[in-house]
Design an enzyme around this catalytic site. Structure first.
Site, mmCIF file in Angstrom:
data_model
loop_
_atom_site.group_PDB
_atom_site.id
_atom_site.type_symbol
_atom_site.label_atom_id
_atom_site.label_comp_id
_atom_site.label_asym_id
_atom_site.label_seq_id
_atom_site.Cartn_x
_atom_site.Cartn_y
_atom_site.Cartn_z
ATOM 1 N N ASN A 275 2.226 1.197 4.317
ATOM 2 C CA ASN A 275 2.575 0.242 5.061
ATOM 3 C C ASN A 275 2.272 0.122 6.631
ATOM 4 O O ASN A 275 2.946 -0.463 7.416
ATOM 5 C CB ASN A 275 4.010 -0.512 5.071
ATOM 6 C CG ASN A 275 4.373 -1.837 5.404
ATOM 7 O OD1 ASN A 275 5.379 -1.999 5.884
ATOM 8 N ND2 ASN A 275 3.297 -2.525 5.199
ATOM 9 N N CYS B 105 -1.463 0.646 7.350
ATOM 10 C CA CYS B 105 -2.892 0.632 7.465
ATOM 11 C C CYS B 105 -3.367 -0.995 6.639
ATOM 12 O O CYS B 105 -3.601 -1.860 7.131
ATOM 13 C CB CYS B 105 -3.802 1.659 7.048
ATOM 14 S SG CYS B 105 -3.361 3.022 8.135
ATOM 15 N N ARG B 106 -3.225 -0.485 5.224
ATOM 16 C CA ARG B 106 -4.068 -1.763 4.503
ATOM 17 C C ARG B 106 -3.055 -2.765 4.248
ATOM 18 O O ARG B 106 -3.518 -4.250 4.557
ATOM 19 C CB ARG B 106 -4.296 -1.196 3.385
ATOM 20 C CG ARG B 106 -5.467 -0.179 3.014
ATOM 21 C CD ARG B 106 -5.656 0.623 1.948
ATOM 22 N NE ARG B 106 -4.553 1.491 1.615
ATOM 23 C CZ ARG B 106 -4.376 2.257 0.748
ATOM 24 N NH1 ARG B 106 -5.216 2.149 -0.328
ATOM 25 N NH2 ARG B 106 -3.431 3.129 0.525
ATOM 26 N N SER B 107 -1.781 -2.697 3.898
ATOM 27 C CA SER B 107 -0.933 -4.091 3.543
ATOM 28 C C SER B 107 -0.634 -4.630 4.822
ATOM 29 O O SER B 107 -0.614 -5.746 4.794
ATOM 30 C CB SER B 107 0.090 -3.510 2.811
ATOM 31 O OG SER B 107 1.167 -2.559 3.288
ATOM 32 N N CYS C 214 0.745 -1.172 0.132
ATOM 33 C CA CYS C 214 0.069 -0.127 0.072
ATOM 34 C C CYS C 214 0.795 0.979 -0.084
ATOM 35 O O CYS C 214 2.095 1.099 -0.265
ATOM 36 C CB CYS C 214 -1.036 -0.177 1.105
ATOM 37 S SG CYS C 214 -0.327 0.015 2.748
ATOM 38 N N ASP D 161 -8.210 3.668 0.741
ATOM 39 C CA ASP D 161 -7.203 4.207 1.705
ATOM 40 C C ASP D 161 -7.932 4.688 3.230
ATOM 41 O O ASP D 161 -8.936 5.633 2.843
ATOM 42 C CB ASP D 161 -6.521 5.391 1.495
ATOM 43 C CG ASP D 161 -5.443 5.910 2.263
ATOM 44 O OD1 ASP D 161 -5.335 5.429 3.486
ATOM 45 O OD2 ASP D 161 -4.441 6.572 1.862
HETATM 46 P P1 4NP Z 1 -1.692 2.697 4.227
HETATM 47 O O1 4NP Z 1 -2.382 4.113 4.575
HETATM 48 O O2 4NP Z 1 -1.303 3.264 2.783
HETATM 49 O O3 4NP Z 1 -2.901 1.762 3.881
HETATM 50 O O4 4NP Z 1 -0.770 2.388 5.070
HETATM 51 C C1 4NP Z 1 -1.676 5.316 4.612
HETATM 52 C C2 4NP Z 1 -0.928 5.524 5.740
HETATM 53 C C3 4NP Z 1 -0.291 6.699 5.820
HETATM 54 C C4 4NP Z 1 -0.616 7.712 5.044
HETATM 55 C C5 4NP Z 1 -1.572 7.619 3.719
HETATM 56 C C6 4NP Z 1 -2.091 6.180 3.766
HETATM 57 N N1 4NP Z 1 0.080 9.068 5.081
HETATM 58 O O5 4NP Z 1 -0.333 9.924 4.289
HETATM 59 O O6 4NP Z 1 0.975 9.167 5.801
#
Ligand code: 4NP
Length: 160
Positions: free
Chosen positions: A13, A15-17, A10, A127
């Site tokens: 790294n 939340c989703r992955s 993702c 996201d």
């Molecule tokens: P992820 O979510 O891609 O599912 O881990 C996010 C985590 C952090 C951010 C964006 C999305 N950020 O903007 O810091």
């Protein structure tokens, strides 16, 4: 003995992955395939290297029995494209970033997680970072659905 290595990818790294990694690890353990299927996750961005998953992701996962607390954020690295058999992106932006960084001979390893979903027909895992708790529940619903489909596909590969 054949093994298959899968990396969920993702943006951050956190939340989703890692959620997909935790769900897949549970399903693989339950299927007694932990020695055949290697699972990891990574982000395309570098903001959260070394950090544990987002508290909201950890809480939502824990309620369903998945422990994400030992996972730590890392950024996708050039050697990952050779090392993994599948690089499974959460959304189109993640897939595009992977494709850009990936040597051409490995590009067919890049897939979208929701290609493997059976119950949920959405194209991407949205996201949840800037939204509420319901977004994290939806991520887990999607991961549980798609990881079942992915495991089924991997079983077929392991048998042939
Ligand atoms: P992820 O979510 O891609 O599912 O881990 C996010 C985590 C952090 C951010 C964006 C999305 N950020 O903007 O810091």
């Amino acid at each position: 003995m054949t093994t298959i290595a899968v990396c969920f990818v993702c943006l951050g790294n956190i939340c989703r992955s890692p959620s997909a990694e935790g769900v897949m690890a549970y399903q693989v353990r339950r299927a007694k395939l932990s020695e055949r299927i290697v699972i990891d996750s990574a982000g395309t961005g570098d903001w959260h290297i070394g950090q544990p998953p987002d508290e909201r992701a950890q809480r939502a996962a824990k309620r369903r029995g998945y422990d994400l607390s030992k996972l730590r954020g890392r950024q996708i690295a050039s050697e990952d494209f050779a090392r993994f058999d599948l690089l499974i992106a959460m959304d189109d932006a993640n897939a595009a970033a992977l494709t850009k960084a990936c040597p051409p001979e490995y590009r067919d390893k890049i897939r979208l997680l929701m290609e493997f979903g059976a119950r949920d027909d959405s194209r991407v895992v949205v996201d949840p970072y800037f939204g509420g708790d319901e977004g994290f529940e939806r991520v887990l619903d999607q991961c549980e659905d798609a990881c079942e489909g992915l495991l089924k596909a991997l079983r077929t590969q392991l048998l042939t």
